[in-house]
Design an enzyme around this catalytic site. Structure first.
Site, mmCIF file in Angstrom:
data_model
loop_
_atom_site.group_PDB
_atom_site.id
_atom_site.type_symbol
_atom_site.label_atom_id
_atom_site.label_comp_id
_atom_site.label_asym_id
_atom_site.label_seq_id
_atom_site.Cartn_x
_atom_site.Cartn_y
_atom_site.Cartn_z
ATOM 1 N N CYS A 422 15.383 -8.893 7.276
ATOM 2 C CA CYS A 422 15.092 -9.383 8.622
ATOM 3 C C CYS A 422 15.803 -10.687 8.920
ATOM 4 O O CYS A 422 15.921 -11.097 10.082
ATOM 5 C CB CYS A 422 13.586 -9.553 8.813
ATOM 6 S SG CYS A 422 12.724 -7.964 8.953
ATOM 7 N N LYS A 425 18.717 -10.482 11.437
ATOM 8 C CA LYS A 425 18.513 -10.194 12.857
ATOM 9 C C LYS A 425 19.170 -11.272 13.718
ATOM 10 O O LYS A 425 19.262 -12.434 13.321
ATOM 11 C CB LYS A 425 17.015 -10.136 13.188
ATOM 12 C CG LYS A 425 16.276 -8.967 12.545
ATOM 13 C CD LYS A 425 14.796 -9.015 12.840
ATOM 14 C CE LYS A 425 14.507 -8.780 14.301
ATOM 15 N NZ LYS A 425 13.048 -8.642 14.558
ATOM 16 N N ASP A 454 6.430 -4.855 23.033
ATOM 17 C CA ASP A 454 5.463 -4.910 21.940
ATOM 18 C C ASP A 454 6.179 -4.487 20.672
ATOM 19 O O ASP A 454 7.406 -4.419 20.626
ATOM 20 C CB ASP A 454 4.258 -4.012 22.256
ATOM 21 C CG ASP A 454 2.962 -4.559 21.664
ATOM 22 O OD1 ASP A 454 2.942 -4.814 20.447
ATOM 23 O OD2 ASP A 454 1.985 -4.739 22.425
ATOM 24 N N ASP A 455 5.400 -4.177 19.614
ATOM 25 C CA ASP A 455 6.018 -3.781 18.360
ATOM 26 C C ASP A 455 6.778 -2.463 18.481
ATOM 27 O O ASP A 455 7.711 -2.199 17.721
ATOM 28 C CB ASP A 455 4.953 -3.649 17.267
ATOM 29 C CG ASP A 455 4.423 -5.011 16.833
ATOM 30 O OD1 ASP A 455 5.144 -6.007 17.042
ATOM 31 O OD2 ASP A 455 3.301 -5.075 16.315
ATOM 32 N N ASP A 472 22.544 8.733 17.259
ATOM 33 C CA ASP A 472 23.970 8.555 16.993
ATOM 34 C C ASP A 472 24.242 7.069 16.803
ATOM 35 O O ASP A 472 23.592 6.226 17.421
ATOM 36 C CB ASP A 472 24.825 9.069 18.150
ATOM 37 C CG ASP A 472 25.231 10.518 17.976
ATOM 38 O OD1 ASP A 472 25.921 10.810 16.987
ATOM 39 O OD2 ASP A 472 24.850 11.353 18.823
ATOM 40 N N ASP A 495 24.090 15.099 22.930
ATOM 41 C CA ASP A 495 23.250 16.106 22.279
ATOM 42 C C ASP A 495 22.100 16.545 23.181
ATOM 43 O O ASP A 495 21.704 17.716 23.179
ATOM 44 C CB ASP A 495 22.685 15.545 20.970
ATOM 45 C CG ASP A 495 23.740 15.417 19.889
ATOM 46 O OD1 ASP A 495 24.720 16.175 19.930
ATOM 47 O OD2 ASP A 495 23.577 14.560 19.009
ATOM 48 N N GLY A 545 14.753 -1.688 20.883
ATOM 49 C CA GLY A 545 15.880 -1.624 19.977
ATOM 50 C C GLY A 545 15.849 -2.725 18.936
ATOM 51 O O GLY A 545 14.880 -3.485 18.819
ATOM 52 N N HIS A 546 16.923 -2.806 18.184
ATOM 53 C CA HIS A 546 17.055 -3.795 17.119
ATOM 54 C C HIS A 546 18.509 -4.240 17.086
ATOM 55 O O HIS A 546 19.431 -3.417 17.157
ATOM 56 C CB HIS A 546 16.669 -3.188 15.765
ATOM 57 C CG HIS A 546 16.917 -4.124 14.610
ATOM 58 N ND1 HIS A 546 15.974 -5.024 14.182
ATOM 59 C CD2 HIS A 546 18.007 -4.289 13.816
ATOM 60 C CE1 HIS A 546 16.470 -5.717 13.155
ATOM 61 N NE2 HIS A 546 17.699 -5.273 12.923
ATOM 62 N N THR A 547 18.738 -5.546 16.994
ATOM 63 C CA THR A 547 20.084 -6.095 16.923
ATOM 64 C C THR A 547 20.188 -7.004 15.710
ATOM 65 O O THR A 547 19.385 -7.928 15.560
ATOM 66 C CB THR A 547 20.432 -6.894 18.200
ATOM 67 O OG1 THR A 547 20.224 -6.064 19.339
ATOM 68 C CG2 THR A 547 21.873 -7.344 18.176
#
Length: 760
Positions: A422, A425, A454-455, A472, A495, A545-547
Site C-alpha cells: 500500500c 499507492k 466508501d471502501d 482488461d 468484451d 478504482g486504485h492508482t
C-alpha cells in the site's frame, strides 16, 4: 513507450509544428535534458516544408518528400505528440487550452504556428477564396481543382491574389503542373487562364529590380495576366472585384496575401503587433509573459523586425532550443540577432529558379538544382532518422533543472527506493485533486460510488437482468495519456459489447510513474479524463478504482455489464452455424504498427488512423450485428484474428474459411509486416498456425502474418446468416464502420483436424 530514468521535473510545451519547433525537437533528440519533458501540440501530423511546397504543387516531389513526420520526429526526440489544436492560454494556471482534449500544463511554452491569410478583411473572401494557409485545407482544395481540370474539359480561370514571392511562385507551380497534365492527355493547355492581382506597383517588392524584371517577363511569356496596383475589395462566387470597381471572372481564387496572427491569440495576455503577431525580445520571449516564447512567422522581434520568410524560422530553431533549455535549468538566456540580408531561392515552376540576395540576381536551371540539393539536405535532417535501439532516449540520471526546496524533496523521493504494498499507492491528495473535476455518468442502480466514496462500490442488479463481468489491463503504448485512457476504456468495454450486453459500471486500476506531485496529478487527470469520456458515452459509470506507482504508465478496468435473463442470455463464441458468413467490423494491424512506431518505422498518418480505429466504440456495431441475426461474436484483442476465430470454431463444432484478400487492413500495416516488424506477442500467437490446413502453402502470402497480429481495441468478429449479410454490412457502413467486410464463411466440420482453411 520509452520510460525516462529521471522523473519529469519540468514541461516544455511546443504549440505548432513549424520550422523552428522541428529544430527544437532535433536539438533535444541530440542532447536530452534530464528531467525535462517536451510535448508537441499540433493539429497536423505531417508538416510541409515551405521551401519545397511549390515543387510539390508543380509535381516535382511526392507528398512524403516535402513533409516532416512530426509524430515520428517527436518519438525520436522522446517528446509527447498530442494531435490537437491550441485555442487559448490560461496564463495563471500555466495551461494550454485545446480544442478537443483537457488543458495541457506547461512550465515553459513556445508558439510556432505560422501566419494565417486574413481573408475576413475583404468582403466575401472567407466564403469564396482559398487561402494558402492552413496548408492542409489548401492541399485538399488543390487536389479537388486538379481532378476537376483533368476530368472536366473546358476553360478554367484561376486567379491568385498576392504579388509577393509566395504568390508568384505558387501561381507558376500550379500553371506548370496543370498545363503539363493537360498536354499529357492531349488536351489544349490554353484551356487554362491565370490572372495575378497585387496591390503593389511591382511584383516581389522586397527583392531587387532584376528579380522583379525576370518574373515580370516570365509571367508575360507564360500568358499570365497581371494586375499591379490593384487592391481586391470584394470576392463573390466565380469573380472578384478590384478597387476600380471592375469585376473579373475566376473559377478558383487563391489567397496569398494579408497574413496575420491566429485569432485566438487576441484573447490571451500576449502583447501583439498590429498584424496580430506575438512581440518578442531578442531572447524570443514574449514581451508580456517571459514564460512564453515564440518563433517563426507568428513572432515579431521588437528590436529586429523582418519580413515573413522561412529562413528566419529555420535559423531561430537553434537559439530557441538553447534558450528554452536555459530557462528550465536556471541559466542565462542568449540574444538572437537575425541577419539583415538573406538568400532567397525562388522557383518558376519548371525546374528553373532565381537566387536573390540584396542586389544579387542569379537565374538558371542550375539554381533550381542547387535549391533542390539544399532542400533535400534540410529534409534529411528530420526524416532520415536512425533506427532506435533499446538505449535510445534514456537520459543520464543527473538533472540540471532548478528546483525549490519542496520540489527537491519530491524529486529525491521519486528516484529513491520506493515502498511496495500500500506504500506504492498514489497520495490521496494528489488523487483527489486529479479526479475532482471528472464527472462520471450517474446510474440509478449505483447505491455507493464515486459520488459518495466508501471502501467499495455498491450496485443493484435490476430485475430480469444478469451480470456480465470482464477485466482488461495493459501498459501504455502511446505517450499521450488522454488518448491512452480513451483506448484503454474502449478496449475494456469490447468484451461487454461482444456478448450483447450493456455496460453498467467500471472500476479502474492504474499505475503511474513517480515524479513531482503536479506531474503525477496531471497524468492521472489526463488519462482518466479520456477514459471517463468513453465510459460516459457508453452509459457506463466509473464507480471506483486504485492508482499506484510503477515504472510505466498502465491502465485497466473491471467492467460490469447487464443482459436480459429471458431468451438468449448472451452472444457466445460457441454460436457459429454452418452456412453463416464471418463479418469483421474494423481493420487489422495495430500490433505491427505500434511495434514499428516504437522503432521509428511507421509514418505518423498510419498511427493517426490506427488510433482513430482503436478509439471507435464497438457498441453500435454489436447492436447492428444482433439486429441482423448474429449468433456468435467476439472482439479481437491480443490473440489476433486466428486465435479468436479458433476460440469460436472449437465450441461451435464447425470449421471456417478465411479470405486473406478480403481482410480489412490499416494503412501501413502491410508495409511494416513486409519489413519484418512484428509485435512482441506475435511469436506466441503464431503457435496457433497448426489450426490452419496446409499452412505451409500460405506462409509466404504477404497477409499471412496479419492472422497472428495482436489487436488493441480491435473490431468485432461475428457469424451472421448469409442471406442477411449484405443488409448487415450496409447498416454497419451507415453507422460509421466503413471497413466492415465479409472475411470468410462458416463450414460444417470436415475430415481434416485443422479447422481453418485459407484462400486469397
Amino acid at each position: 513507450m520509452q520510460q525516462p530514468q529521471q522523473p519529469v521535473l519540468r514541461d516544455i510545451v511546443l504549440v505548432g509544428g513549424g520550422h523552428s519547433h522541428v529544430g527544437v525537437l532535433r536539438r533535444f533528440a541530440m542532447r536530452p535534458e534530464p528531467g525535462v519533458r517536451l510535448t508537441l501540440i499540433c493539429r497536423d501530423t505531417h508538416t510541409p516544408y515551405s521551401g519545397m511546397l511549390p515543387g510539390y504543387i508543380a509535381g516535382h516531389y511526392t507528398h512524403d518528400e516535402v513533409h516532416i513526420d512530426l509524430r515520428r520526429l517527436a518519438e525520436y526526440a522522446g517528446a509527447r505528440f498530442l494531435r490537437d489544436e491550441a485555442i487559448g492560454i490560461d496564463h495563471d494556471g500555466q495551461r494550454v487550452r485545446c480544442r478537443s482534449r483537457p488543458p495541457v500544463p506547461y512550465d515553459r511554452l513556445s508558439i510556432n504556428i505560422g501566419s494565417t491569410p486574413r481573408v475576413e478583411a475583404v468582403s466575401g473572401a472567407g466564403e469564396h477564396a482559398v487561402p494558402v494557409k492552413p496548408i492542409h485545407r489548401f492541399h485538399d482544395r488543390w487536389q479537388t481543382l486538379l481532378e476537376r481540370v483533368l476530368h472536366h474539359p473546358g476553360t478554367t480561370r484561376i486567379a491568385v491574389v498576392g504579388g509577393g514571392a509566395g504568390g508568384v511562385e505558387l501561381l507558376l507551380a500550379m500553371q506548370h503542373r496543370l498545363r503539363r497534365e493537360l498536354a499529357e492527355r492531349r488536351r489544349d493547355p490554353d484551356e487554362l487562364a491565370f490572372t495575378l492581382f497585387t496591390r503593389g506597383e511591382r511584383l516581389l517588392p522586397t527583392h531587387n529590380a532584376r528579380v522583379h524584371a525576370h518574373f515580370r517577363d516570365t509571367l508575360r511569356r507564360r500568358g499570365v495576366e497581371v494586375h499591379t496596383g490593384t487592391d481586391v475589395t470584394a470576392v463573390d462566387s466565380g469573380r472578384l472585384q478590384g478597387d476600380d470597381g471592375t469585376w473579373h471572372d475566376a473559377d478558383e481564387i487563391i489567397w496569398v496575401t494579408d497574413a496575420g496572427g491566429a485569432a485566438w491569440l487576441r484573447d490571451t495576455r500576449l502583447e501583439l503587433d498590429d498584424g496580430g503577431f506575438i512581440k518578442v525580445d531578442d531572447t524570443l520571449q514574449s514581451l508580456s509573459d517571459p514564460r512564453i516564447f515564440a518563433a517563426g512567422d507568428i513572432a515579431q522581434q521588437a528590436n529586429h523586425p523582418r519580413e515573413k520568410a522561412g529562413v528566419f524560422a529555420v535559423r531561430q530553431g537553434r537559439p530557441l532550443a538553447d534558450n528554452l533549455r536555459a530557462a528550465v535549468t536556471g541559466r542565462p538566456l542568449k540574444p538572437y540577432h537575425p541577419q539583415a540580408r538573406w538568400l532567397a531561392l525562388i522557383s518558376t515552376g519548371d525546374r528553373h529558379a532565381v537566387a536573390s540576395r540584396g542586389g544579387l540576381c542569379l537565374t538558371g536551371d542550375w539554381v533550381w538544382r542547387w535549391k533542390d540539393w539544399i532542400d533535400r539536405r534540410f529534409m534529411a535532417r528530420f526524416n532520415d532518422l536512425p533506427p532506435m535501439s533499446e538505449d535510445d532516449g534514456k537520459a543520464p540520471d543527473k538533472t540540471r533543472v532548478a528546483l525549490d526546496e519542496e520540489e527537491s524533496a519530491q524529486a529525491i523521493s521519486a528516484i529513491a527506493m520506493r515502498c511496495g504494498g500500500c506504500g506504492a499507492k498514489v497520495g490521496a491528495s494528489v488523487l483527489s485533486r486529479a479526479l475532482s473535476t471528472l464527472t462520471p455518468i450517474h446510474r440509478d442502480e449505483i447505491l455507493v460510488g464515486l459520488h459518495d466514496p466508501d471502501d467499495a462500490a455498491v450496485v443493484r442488479v435490476p430485475p430480469g437482468k444478469a451480470m456480465v463481468h470482464t477485466v482488461d489491463f495493459f501498459r501504455a503504448f502511446i505517450d499521450d495519456p488522454y488518448v491512452f485512457g480513451k483506448v484503454a476504456a474502449n478496449h475494456a468495454l469490447g468484451d461487454i459489447f461482444a456478448m450483447g450486453a450493456e455496460a453498467q459500471t467500471a472500476t479502474a486500476v492504474a499505475t503511474v510513474p513517480q515524479g513531482l506531485e503536479a506531474k503525477v496529478e496531471d497524468t492521472v487527470f489526463q488519462m482518466m479524463a479520456g477514459a471517463v469520456e468513453v465510459l460516459n458515452a457508453a452509459g457506463c459509470a466509473l464507480v471506483g478504482g486504485h492508482t499506484g506507482e510503477g515504472r510505466e504508465l498502465a491502465l485497466g478496468f473491471a467492467v460490469n455489464g447487464l443482459i436480459d435473463t429471458e431468451g438468449d442470455v448472451a452472444l457466445r463464441k460457441g454460436g457459429l452455424r454452418p452456412g453463416q458468413v464471418l463479418i469483421l467490423t474494423k481493420p487489422l494491424g495495430t500490433g505491427t504498427l505500434f511495434a514499428a512506431h516504437a522503432r521509428l518505422g511507421a509514418r505518423g498518418r498510419w498511427i493517426d488512423a490506427a488510433l482513430d480505429s482503436m478509439g471507435q466504440s464497438n457498441r453500435e456495431a454489436a447492436s447492428c450485428l444482433r439486429e441482423h441475426g448474429a449468433t456468435a461474436c467476439t472482439d479481437l484483442t491480443g490473440f489476433g484474428l486466428l486465435g479468436h476465430l479458433v476460440e469460436m470454431t472449437r465450441p461451435s463444432g464447425v470449421d471456417a474459411e478465411l479470405d486473406l484478400a478480403a481482410l480489412p487492413v490499416l494503412d501501413g500495416a502491410e508495409e511494416t509486416i513486409a519489413a519484418g516488424i512484428l509485435s512482441s506477442l506475435q511469436p506466441a500467437n503464431v503457435r496457433l498456425r497448426r489450426a490452419i490446413c496446409d499452412q505451409a502453402t500460405w506462409i509466404d502470402h504477404p497477409r499471412y502474418p496479419l492472422l497472428f497480429d495482436p489487436q488493441t481495441a480491435g473490431g468485432l468478429l461475428a457469424g451472421v446468416p448469409a442471406e442477411r449479410a449484405e443488409a448487415c454490412l450496409a447498416a454497419l457502413h451507415a453507422r460509421g464502420y466503413p471497413q466492415a467486410v465479409i472475411i470468410g464463411r462458416v463450414l460444417a466440420p470436415g475430415e481434416a483436424l485443422e479447422p481453418i482453411s485459407l484462400k486469397g
